[in-house]
Scaffold this motif. Structure first.
Motif, PDB file in Angstrom:
ATOM      1  N   ARG B  18       0.835  -1.215   0.000  1.00  0.00           N
ATOM      2  CA  ARG B  18       0.000   0.000   0.000  1.00  0.00           C
ATOM      3  C   ARG B  18       0.865   1.258   0.000  1.00  0.00           C
ATOM      4  O   ARG B  18       2.027   1.211   0.409  1.00  0.00           O
ATOM      5  CB  ARG B  18      -0.924   0.022   1.217  1.00  0.00           C
ATOM      6  CG  ARG B  18      -1.839  -1.181   1.221  1.00  0.00           C
ATOM      7  CD  ARG B  18      -2.830  -1.142   2.324  1.00  0.00           C
ATOM      8  NE  ARG B  18      -3.403  -2.471   2.498  1.00  0.00           N
ATOM      9  CZ  ARG B  18      -4.280  -2.798   3.418  1.00  0.00           C
ATOM     10  NH1 ARG B  18      -4.714  -1.888   4.265  1.00  0.00           N
ATOM     11  NH2 ARG B  18      -4.734  -4.018   3.504  1.00  0.00           N
ATOM     12  N   VAL B  19       0.234   2.329  -0.397  1.00  0.00           N
ATOM     13  CA  VAL B  19       0.958   3.598  -0.494  1.00  0.00           C
ATOM     14  C   VAL B  19       0.336   4.618   0.462  1.00  0.00           C
ATOM     15  O   VAL B  19      -0.890   4.721   0.552  1.00  0.00           O
ATOM     16  CB  VAL B  19       0.915   4.130  -1.948  1.00  0.00           C
ATOM     17  CG1 VAL B  19       1.367   5.586  -2.015  1.00  0.00           C
ATOM     18  CG2 VAL B  19       1.797   3.275  -2.850  1.00  0.00           C
ATOM     19  N   VAL B  20       1.207   5.313   1.169  1.00  0.00           N
ATOM     20  CA  VAL B  20       0.756   6.427   2.016  1.00  0.00           C
ATOM     21  C   VAL B  20       1.260   7.712   1.363  1.00  0.00           C
ATOM     22  O   VAL B  20       2.455   7.830   1.067  1.00  0.00           O
ATOM     23  CB  VAL B  20       1.339   6.327   3.448  1.00  0.00           C
ATOM     24  CG1 VAL B  20       0.835   7.482   4.312  1.00  0.00           C
ATOM     25  CG2 VAL B  20       0.993   4.997   4.085  1.00  0.00           C
ATOM     26  N   VAL B  22       1.399  11.952   1.553  1.00  0.00           N
ATOM     27  CA  VAL B  22       1.212  13.117   2.429  1.00  0.00           C
ATOM     28  C   VAL B  22       1.079  14.358   1.562  1.00  0.00           C
ATOM     29  O   VAL B  22       1.893  14.579   0.660  1.00  0.00           O
ATOM     30  CB  VAL B  22       2.409  13.272   3.397  1.00  0.00           C
ATOM     31  CG1 VAL B  22       2.273  14.553   4.204  1.00  0.00           C
ATOM     32  CG2 VAL B  22       2.496  12.076   4.333  1.00  0.00           C
ATOM     33  N   VAL B  29      -3.367  13.160   4.922  1.00  0.00           N
ATOM     34  CA  VAL B  29      -2.664  11.895   4.719  1.00  0.00           C
ATOM     35  C   VAL B  29      -3.627  10.957   4.011  1.00  0.00           C
ATOM     36  O   VAL B  29      -4.789  10.856   4.405  1.00  0.00           O
ATOM     37  CB  VAL B  29      -2.249  11.269   6.070  1.00  0.00           C
ATOM     38  CG1 VAL B  29      -1.449   9.996   5.835  1.00  0.00           C
ATOM     39  CG2 VAL B  29      -1.451  12.247   6.903  1.00  0.00           C
ATOM     40  N   VAL B  31      -4.209   7.012   2.318  1.00  0.00           N
ATOM     41  CA  VAL B  31      -3.728   5.633   2.210  1.00  0.00           C
ATOM     42  C   VAL B  31      -4.434   4.990   1.022  1.00  0.00           C
ATOM     43  O   VAL B  31      -5.668   5.036   0.930  1.00  0.00           O
ATOM     44  CB  VAL B  31      -4.043   4.825   3.486  1.00  0.00           C
ATOM     45  CG1 VAL B  31      -3.493   3.406   3.356  1.00  0.00           C
ATOM     46  CG2 VAL B  31      -3.446   5.499   4.705  1.00  0.00           C
TER      47      VAL B  31
END
Lengths: 310, 104
Positions: B18-20, B22, B29, B31
């Protein structure tokens, strides 16, 4: 710096991040021993030189207004973002989800790309290396039940930190960063310094001190639990054959204390400001009025011995 | 036919699958789930919906006609959140490419 409640259990720290109203202070209030509460508001977290994540106490409180006295950094064992629920429930979080939850409660005062990139890198590493659970609990859920239910890896047990180790840690931070904050305990400096006041200390050598300064020194005891971190008012510095002798006194006690700097005790720094409740009081502007009092104390026990002042 | 790419300079981190992301200015934020994370990685370069679906076809068993509206909807969401932006190059026209038109 994470907006969180942090408690100590089995010589390790557990971090409970949460927004206002999520139950941080409620949780802190349920901990029987206030010494085990590192903070219920803001918790510094960093990777220590031994490679482990550590959580530290801070002088910032939320509603609980207790704890925050530990001078040591505690190895962080797990993270559980808080939410309110009808009963205790725990759900393991994917590192990405955990990162987002912790980021949402992290303090970042800058909004530029570099700061955000750094913050993201730190938090994602933290959440990849430690177990993170979303936790809901009711107001009445006992903290022991929460700790028992958290499926955390067992922490290799080590003896509880001695007072000497904690002071040593504080000294190390003060030497490295030049400043430190701690919570006051004891009554020897009443009313200027009260129980629970937050004391901001800056590193200082004896040459830079003047009578009236509030100084912090490490007075060793006969065993590691007998050590003390003392905050008293400086009365004088005296050059002696053995070195520099520091003379201090607590405002509320009659006894005058003296030690050979670097021998019988170690001078660590001086108080830069004191925070009581929401108000901050720099100590500098009070020095003048205290010099007079300090001098009046000075003459009594030392004139007889014929010592001069540094 | 428009191409999209992920917005330049947004800090993001891939954690497992998965990618977070910002958004420092918006203080947000985000996800992304596993599939959205795959699309995010493909958006390192300018892509049309059709190109993205073609790339995903090799990774997932879902039929392209099922994927396409979902990809399109996700791209709109990304663009709406300011996480993706229009590319600078034009996609080949339908006539020259001879394939199904992209939706964006």
């Amino acid at each position: 710096m994470v907006h969180a409640c942090c408690i100590r259990a089995d010589n390790a720290a557990l971090l409970f991040p949460g927004a206002s109203g999520s139950g941080k202070s409620t949780l802190a209030n349920k901990v029987a021993n206030a010494e085990d509460v590192l903070s219920d508001e803001l918790v510094p977290v960093r990777r220590a030189v031994d490679g482990r994540w550590r959580a530290y106490s801070s002088p910032f409180w939320g509603g609980a207004r207790r704890g925050g006295r530990s001078l040591a950094g505690w190895p962080l064992r797990g993270i559980a973002p808080l939410s309110r629920g009808e009963r205790l429930s725990l759900r393991p979080l994917h590192p990405a989800e955990a990162t987002a939850r912790v980021l949402e409660t992290s303090l970042c005062f800058e909004d530029d790309r570099d700061a955000a990139t750094h913050q993201l890198a730190v938090v994602s590493r933290l959440c990849s290396e430690l177990p993170v659970f979303e936790m809901a609990s009711a107001l009445e859920t006992p903290v022991d039940e929460i700790l028992a239910e958290l499926p955390l890896p067992s922490e290799a047990s080590r003896p509880r930190w001695s007072r000497r180790e904690m002071i040593s840690e504080a000294r190390s931070v003060l030497k490295r960063h030049g400043a430190y904050a701690l919570s006051a305990s004891g009554t020897s400096m009443t009313p200027h310094l009260g129980q629970g006041d937050v004391v901001f200390v800056v590193a200082a050598r004896h040459e830079s001190l003047v009578p009236g300064d509030l100084v912090i020194y490490w007075r060793p005891g006969r065993n590691p639990e007998g050590d003390h971190l003392v905050c008293h008012r400086l009365l004088a510095r005296r050059l002696t054959v053995g070195g520099v002798r520091i003379v201090t006194k607590g405002d509320a006690v009659p006894e005058v204390e003296s030690f050979l700097e670097g021998g019988e005790a170690e001078l660590l720094g001086k108080v830069a400001s004191i925070v009581r409740g929401p108000r901050s009081r720099p100590t500098g502007d009070r020095v003048g009025s205290w010099v007079g009092r300090a001098r009046s104390f000075f003459g009594l026990p030392f004139r007889k011995g014929g010592h001069g002042r540094a | 036919v428009r191409k999209l790419r992920r917005k330049d300079g947004l800090p993001f981190q891939t954690l497992v699958d998965r990618v977070v992301i910002v958004d420092p200015k918006g203080r947000q934020v985000h996800v992304l789930n596993e599939t959205a994370s795959r699309i995010w990685h493909h958006l390192a370069e300018e892509r049309t919906v059709t190109e993205l679906v073609a790339l995903l076809e090799g990774e997932y068993e879902t039929r392209p006609e099922v994927m396409e509206p979902e990809v399109e909807s996700f791209l709109e969401e990304l663009q709406g959140l300011g996480l993706a932006e229009a590319g600078t190059s034009e996609a080949p026209s339908d006539a020259t490419r001879g394939g199904e038109p992209g939706s964006l």
